[in-house]
Design an enzyme around this catalytic site. Sequence first.
Site, PDB file in Angstrom:
ATOM      1  N   SER A  45      -9.633   3.274   8.801  1.00 26.21           N
ATOM      2  CA  SER A  45      -8.810   2.962   7.634  1.00 26.21           C
ATOM      3  C   SER A  45      -8.764   4.037   6.558  1.00 26.21           C
ATOM      4  CB  SER A  45      -9.277   1.647   7.009  1.00 26.21           C
ATOM      5  OG  SER A  45      -8.979   0.568   7.863  1.00 26.21           O
TER       6      SER A  45
ATOM      7  N   LYS B 251      -8.217   0.574  -4.287  1.00 30.21           N
ATOM      8  CA  LYS B 251      -7.818  -0.194  -3.115  1.00 30.21           C
ATOM      9  C   LYS B 251      -7.980  -1.685  -3.376  1.00 30.21           C
ATOM     10  CE  LYS B 251      -8.529  -0.473   1.909  1.00 30.21           C
ATOM     11  NZ  LYS B 251      -9.219   0.089   3.089  1.00 30.21           N
TER      12      LYS B 251
ATOM     13  N   SER C 100      -6.163   0.860   6.870  1.00 36.78           N
ATOM     14  CA  SER C 100      -5.803  -0.105   5.857  1.00 36.78           C
ATOM     15  C   SER C 100      -5.663   0.513   4.459  1.00 36.78           C
ATOM     16  CB  SER C 100      -6.865  -1.207   5.801  1.00 36.78           C
ATOM     17  OG  SER C 100      -8.129  -0.685   5.413  1.00 36.78           O
TER      18      SER C 100
END
Length: 464
Positions: free
Chosen positions: A180, A81, A156
Amino acid sequence: MSDLTVDSTARAQAAAVRSGEISATELLELHLDRIEERNPELNAIVSLDPERARAWAAVADQAQASGEDTGPLHGLPFAVKDTHALKGWPHTFGSPVFADHVADHDELLVERLRASGVVFVGKTNVPEFAAGSHTFNKVFGVTRNPVDPSRSAGGSSGGAACALASGMVPLADGSDMGGSLRNPASFCGVVGMRPSLGRVPEWPLYNQWETTSVGGPMARNVGDLALLLSVLAGPDPRAPHALGDPGSTFAGPLAPAPLAGLRIACSVDLGGALVVDHEVADVVRTTVARLSDAGAAVAEAAPDLSLADDTFRTLRAWHFQAKLGRLLAEHPTSFKPSLEANIRAGESLTGADVARAYTQRTSLSETMRLFFADHDVLLLPTSQVPPFPVEQEFPETINGQEMPDYLAWMRSAYFITVTGCPAISVPAGRTADGLPAGVQLVARHGADRQLLEVAAAVEELLAR
């Protein structure tokens, strides 16, 4: 020739590399082919570096050939990520402020991934500074849903969920403040888990005592997720909140929990606290009916989380202002409006406001402790809506009711955040348009292994 594909389980891929059925280099090429096929449209993986990945896969193959000890994820392609620091790779946070930034260190989560033997291929896309549950930014653009590219992949950890669901990677990491890890899992039809506070320690942090955001795993099935959690979890002296259980707690076979007699509290709207899309609500009700038919002791019940909205919003604004306020002052035109507004909201907070939020969070934790004395798990929607059009920043209405801002539609996730309890999203069904919807399972703090076993049972039941 191996019959392994990129859609095989992560456990099968790791076993095949370990046995010599396929090399890390060969496995990487399979995934690079899938990335070439799907990523141009979906935009899940950013900062892709095939040549660096090939060099790393060759090192992995040489290590195995030399008889060196290898980790549990040896040879598996992996994209980190883009809010997590991977030394020597771009680390943009999805922000123009850091568009040219390259990480000079591995953060703790990445240290553990590197030690496990993964082959890094790139980063996964995020919304700006991981704010919001729709993945778009000015640096790399928007990530699209792998089931329907006209829809959002969530966020996210939207790039991570999309890459998983489309077979670009077998496992993915993420982080979760307001949903997220869970919302994108629901949107893309994969599994995402927000572990108990302290289960996956983080370092370095600007504030080790800020505990709304946690790192965690994503996978295409619960067994694979447990494997990744076994790598990410465990104490570290640099993280004072870390729980003491070793990561090996989650390794090995994961037996589904017996459903007969399992005490499941269910609530479509969390006791009236949520507005939930009708089709998502139908998926939840269908799942509950199947669990009841399988012998679970299902009860319509929900904890009183009325303090959660003020608690989350106060702590989020305080956190964003503390972490990003200086950057906003230095780069006043470089932030998306919704994020700027969240940072500005933190500027007016007083010490009394923050103290109130932490006092309320303590009450919420006690509420959940008492609730789980009578129930094994809580089942509710992961997301209140199915994937929305990719052009929208957030769903403006649910069932005709207006959402006041970009947070209001995520209450089903962030109300759980401020309890500190572990929660996992499991794929549960589709809307009439074929869009994925997940159910969220929540357990008492520290009961991550039990939660995984229940999730595995739900997954098994729904696959029949």
